[in-house]
Design a protein around this motif. Structure first.
Motif, PDB file in Angstrom:
ATOM      1  N   LYS A 293      -3.801 -64.482   1.331  1.00  0.00           N
ATOM      2  CA  LYS A 293      -3.633 -65.265   0.101  1.00  0.00           C
ATOM      3  C   LYS A 293      -3.432 -64.338  -1.094  1.00  0.00           C
ATOM      4  O   LYS A 293      -2.689 -64.661  -2.025  1.00  0.00           O
TER       5      LYS A 293
ATOM      6  N   VAL B 197     -11.773 -72.208  -7.748  1.00  0.00           N
ATOM      7  CA  VAL B 197     -11.552 -72.260  -6.299  1.00  0.00           C
ATOM      8  C   VAL B 197     -11.768 -70.875  -5.698  1.00  0.00           C
ATOM      9  O   VAL B 197     -11.264 -69.880  -6.221  1.00  0.00           O
TER      10      VAL B 197
ATOM     11  N   LYS C   3     -11.452 -68.562  -2.193  1.00  0.00           N
ATOM     12  CA  LYS C   3     -10.756 -68.556  -0.905  1.00  0.00           C
ATOM     13  C   LYS C   3     -10.957 -67.237  -0.173  1.00  0.00           C
ATOM     14  O   LYS C   3     -10.811 -66.170  -0.772  1.00  0.00           O
TER      15      LYS C   3
ATOM     16  N   VAL D 211     -11.602 -72.281   2.257  1.00  0.00           N
ATOM     17  CA  VAL D 211     -11.380 -72.628   0.845  1.00  0.00           C
ATOM     18  C   VAL D 211     -12.519 -73.506   0.332  1.00  0.00           C
ATOM     19  O   VAL D 211     -12.873 -74.494   0.955  1.00  0.00           O
TER      20      VAL D 211
ATOM     21  N   VAL E 218     -13.379 -75.631  -3.069  1.00  0.00           N
ATOM     22  CA  VAL E 218     -13.005 -76.104  -4.400  1.00  0.00           C
ATOM     23  C   VAL E 218     -14.329 -76.447  -5.083  1.00  0.00           C
ATOM     24  O   VAL E 218     -14.969 -77.431  -4.747  1.00  0.00           O
TER      25      VAL E 218
ATOM     26  N   GLU F 244      -9.371 -68.465  -7.732  1.00  0.00           N
ATOM     27  CA  GLU F 244      -8.231 -68.948  -8.513  1.00  0.00           C
ATOM     28  C   GLU F 244      -8.544 -70.186  -9.326  1.00  0.00           C
ATOM     29  O   GLU F 244      -9.483 -70.931  -9.030  1.00  0.00           O
ATOM     30  N   ALA F 245      -7.737 -70.400 -10.353  1.00  0.00           N
ATOM     31  CA  ALA F 245      -7.924 -71.525 -11.255  1.00  0.00           C
ATOM     32  C   ALA F 245      -7.746 -72.830 -10.493  1.00  0.00           C
ATOM     33  O   ALA F 245      -6.906 -72.932  -9.593  1.00  0.00           O
ATOM     34  N   TYR F 246      -8.537 -73.812 -10.863  1.00  0.00           N
ATOM     35  CA  TYR F 246      -8.439 -75.144 -10.279  1.00  0.00           C
ATOM     36  C   TYR F 246      -7.205 -75.826 -10.852  1.00  0.00           C
ATOM     37  O   TYR F 246      -6.987 -75.842 -12.062  1.00  0.00           O
ATOM     38  N   LEU F 247      -6.371 -76.368  -9.955  1.00  0.00           N
ATOM     39  CA  LEU F 247      -5.153 -77.069 -10.386  1.00  0.00           C
ATOM     40  C   LEU F 247      -5.377 -78.562 -10.251  1.00  0.00           C
ATOM     41  O   LEU F 247      -5.874 -79.031  -9.226  1.00  0.00           O
TER      42      LEU F 247
ATOM     43  N   GLU G 150      -1.191 -83.569  -4.600  1.00  0.00           N
ATOM     44  CA  GLU G 150      -0.678 -82.561  -3.662  1.00  0.00           C
ATOM     45  C   GLU G 150       0.523 -83.062  -2.886  1.00  0.00           C
ATOM     46  O   GLU G 150       0.644 -84.256  -2.606  1.00  0.00           O
TER      47      GLU G 150
ATOM     48  N   LYS H 194      -6.366 -84.227   3.801  1.00  0.00           N
ATOM     49  CA  LYS H 194      -7.140 -83.104   4.355  1.00  0.00           C
ATOM     50  C   LYS H 194      -8.590 -83.458   4.663  1.00  0.00           C
ATOM     51  O   LYS H 194      -9.203 -82.864   5.533  1.00  0.00           O
TER      52      LYS H 194
ATOM     53  N   MET I 111       0.797 -78.344  -5.807  1.00  0.00           N
ATOM     54  CA  MET I 111       0.098 -79.292  -6.667  1.00  0.00           C
ATOM     55  C   MET I 111       1.125 -79.719  -7.710  1.00  0.00           C
ATOM     56  O   MET I 111       1.689 -78.866  -8.410  1.00  0.00           O
TER      57      MET I 111
ATOM     58  N   ILE J 168      -0.029 -73.949  -4.386  1.00  0.00           N
ATOM     59  CA  ILE J 168      -1.420 -73.795  -3.923  1.00  0.00           C
ATOM     60  C   ILE J 168      -1.453 -72.703  -2.869  1.00  0.00           C
ATOM     61  O   ILE J 168      -2.271 -71.804  -2.906  1.00  0.00           O
ATOM     62  N   GLU J 169      -0.545 -72.817  -1.906  1.00  0.00           N
ATOM     63  CA  GLU J 169      -0.492 -71.783  -0.859  1.00  0.00           C
ATOM     64  C   GLU J 169       0.818 -71.904  -0.108  1.00  0.00           C
ATOM     65  O   GLU J 169       1.466 -72.946  -0.135  1.00  0.00           O
TER      66      GLU J 169
HETATM   67  P1  AMP Z   1      -5.488 -74.281   1.172  1.00  0.00           P
HETATM   68  O1  AMP Z   1      -6.075 -73.920   2.502  1.00  0.00           O
HETATM   69  O2  AMP Z   1      -5.219 -73.129   0.266  1.00  0.00           O
HETATM   70  O3  AMP Z   1      -4.348 -75.280   1.293  1.00  0.00           O
HETATM   71  O4  AMP Z   1      -6.610 -75.144   0.456  1.00  0.00           O
HETATM   72  C1  AMP Z   1      -7.146 -76.293   1.074  1.00  0.00           C
HETATM   73  C2  AMP Z   1      -7.197 -77.395   0.071  1.00  0.00           C
HETATM   74  O5  AMP Z   1      -8.027 -77.015  -1.034  1.00  0.00           O
HETATM   75  C3  AMP Z   1      -5.849 -77.732  -0.559  1.00  0.00           C
HETATM   76  O6  AMP Z   1      -5.112 -78.612   0.225  1.00  0.00           O
HETATM   77  C4  AMP Z   1      -6.281 -78.357  -1.859  1.00  0.00           C
HETATM   78  O7  AMP Z   1      -6.697 -79.688  -1.670  1.00  0.00           O
HETATM   79  C5  AMP Z   1      -7.504 -77.542  -2.238  1.00  0.00           C
HETATM   80  N1  AMP Z   1      -7.139 -76.446  -3.144  1.00  0.00           N
HETATM   81  C6  AMP Z   1      -6.788 -75.186  -2.818  1.00  0.00           C
HETATM   82  N2  AMP Z   1      -6.504 -74.458  -3.894  1.00  0.00           N
HETATM   83  C7  AMP Z   1      -6.667 -75.262  -4.975  1.00  0.00           C
HETATM   84  C8  AMP Z   1      -6.537 -75.099  -6.377  1.00  0.00           C
HETATM   85  N3  AMP Z   1      -6.190 -73.931  -6.915  1.00  0.00           N
HETATM   86  N4  AMP Z   1      -6.801 -76.166  -7.161  1.00  0.00           N
HETATM   87  C9  AMP Z   1      -7.179 -77.339  -6.630  1.00  0.00           C
HETATM   88  N5  AMP Z   1      -7.335 -77.558  -5.323  1.00  0.00           N
HETATM   89  C10 AMP Z   1      -7.081 -76.543  -4.488  1.00  0.00           C
END
Ligand code: AMP
Ligand code: GLY
Length: 426
Positions: free
Chosen positions: A103, A141, A143, A153, A155, A184-187, A191, A213, A272, A281-282
């Motif tokens: 990441k 957040v 990770k 992850v 949140v 990282e900053a919360y977005l 999604e 999810k 997002m 986000i990723e």
């Molecule tokens: P990821 O494995 O990075 O997809 O993260 C799993 C879930 O966490 C995502 O599908 C989002 O719902 C949530 N998430 C991850 N990063 C953020 C972020 N920066 N802001 C808000 N929600 C996040």
């Protein structure tokens, strides 16, 4: 063509189903596969961590294309081992798979090539990570940097939860994947999953979807690999796709080429959609599971031709088409998922359920035991349907689920809820 597909989930069942429909196909093998995939492919028991064994099999069977489904073999460099031996592969190199495998790598790429994403910091020790979190404040957040099967992850809506997540990571909750932490900053927003087929130079949009999810109805409970999805995602109309291509995907393709890791295969952007537009986000470097199942239900083009064009760097010669219908899939999981799914319970009624109009059932964690189909993993079945609206597809899926006799399984009852509210408002 002779094709070897790697993987054993619902994603791979959907890929096997579409590949086997191609007039270009002579023979499909799948390693290790599952009982549903066995309807379309000869299953082979190969240890995919043993690259020499995979190469030897591909040579012995004169395989024309290897399609790698899951992320672990990609991050482990299986594509490179095959290519080095002259075997054609659909999937990114190890260098390009860093987009999913680290990441921190992806966040640095975003910073360098101006790709919109949340502000971040990378840390290899707890005190520095915590100081950054205290300075930024919640929500925030945390990770694990590496592959953690979707579990790395947190949140954190409260500061305390973020600080705890940092400790958990450095105390080894995710093993080596947590040796580095990205904060990282919360977005805030809605999604969406966005897919592009890539060949190192060209990236073409390859569908949108929305995943669910959390394990429970109303998006409650712990995160999972995904409990259901539908495609297309109404939050991604054509102008949002265009913006995403321009602001995220194109700079990513340019950046990866510049770094010496041109990206080929499927690029899956977890987005997002914020009030300021799409933010990353990723990235994942494979098809989503269960998103792949709904994409394959809608794909009208020859999948094998597209995968081959990606592998050959010839995507500029193809243009995939999808049906305008909606596809929706509901994951049936074994009780106890995601923490401790119970294995071994018998599943009945699938043939009857599969007769429901426009329904297709993909197998994920299933096995055959003493002539019975049994649960053999967390996510076990993907009951999938098409319809003229999300509501219609959802009705068909739940009608089929009613016919499945599996007391030890469960599913969410509200897959598609956001889109259905939109449909009701119209
Ligand atoms: P990821 O494995 O990075 O997809 O993260 C799993 C879930 O966490 C995502 O599908 C989002 O719902 C949530 N998430 C991850 N990063 C953020 C972020 N920066 N802001 C808000 N929600 C996040
Ligand atoms: N369904 C989300 C993923 O495949 O990562």
């Amino acid at each position: 063509m002779k094709v070897l597909l790697i993987g054993s989930g619902g994603r791979e069942h959907a890929l096997a189903w579409k590949i086997s429909a191609s007039p270009l196909l002579d023979k499909l093998y799948c390693a290790p596969g599952n009982p549903g995939i066995a309807d379309h492919a000869e299953l082979v028991s190969l240890n995919v961590e043993d690259h020499d064994a995979v190469v030897a099999f591909a040579k012995e069977k004169t395989i024309d294309l290897v399609v790698i489904g899951p992320e672990a073999p990609l991050v482990d460099g299986l594509s490179d081992s095959l290519r080095k031996n002259g075997i054609r592969v659909f999937g990114p190199s190890q260098g390009a798979a860093q987009l999913e495998g680290s990441k921190g790598f992806t966040k640095d790429l975003c910073a360098r090539f101006n790709i919109p994403t949340g502000a971040y910091g990378r840390f290899n020790n707890a005190p520095k990570a915590k100081a950054y979190i205290r300075q930024q404040g919640a929500p925030i957040v945390v990770k694990a940097d590496g592959l953690a099967a979707g579990k790395g992850v947190v949140v954190a809506m409260e500061l305390e939860d973020a600080l705890e997540a940092v400790d958990a990571c450095f105390e080894g909750a995710f093993g080596q994947a947590g040796a580095e932490v990205v904060v990282e900053a919360y977005l805030d927003g809605e999604e969406a999953s966005f897919f592009c087929l890539c060949d190192g130079k060209t990236a073409i949009p390859f569908g949108t979807a929305q995943d669910h999810k959390r394990v429970g109805d109303g998006d409650t409970g712990p995160n999972t690999g995904g409990m259901g999805a539908y495609s297309p995602a109404p939050v991604m109309p054509a102008e949002m796709v265009e913006r995403t291509m321009k602001e995220l995907i194109e700079p990513t393709m340019r950046g990866m080429a510049e770094l010496g890791h041109p990206f080929s295969g499927i690029l899956f952007a977890g987005l997002m959609i914020t009030k300021d537009g799409p933010q990353l986000i990723e990235y994942n470097t494979r098809f989503g599971d269960p998103e792949c199942q709904v994409l394959m239900m809608r794909l009208q083009s020859d999948l094998l031709e597209l995968l081959t064009a990606s592998a050959d760097g010839k995507l500029d010669e193809v243009s995939p088409t999808f049906s305008d219908e909606t596809a929706l899939t509901v994951v049936m999981a074994a009780k106890g998922y995601p923490e401790a799914p119970q294995k071994g319970s018998v599943i009945k009624g699938l043939d009857e359920a599969a007769k429901t109009e426009d329904v297709k059932i993909f197998h994920a964690g299933t096995a055959l035991k003493d002539g019975n189909l049994v649960a053999n993993g967390g996510r076990v079945l993907n009951v999938t349907a098409t319809g003229s609206s999300v509501s219609e597809a959802q009705t068909k899926v739940y009608e089929a689920i009613e016919k499945i006799d599996w007391p030890n399984g469960f599913c969410r009852r509200d897959i598609g809820w956001r889109a259905i509210i939109r449909e009701q408002e119209q």
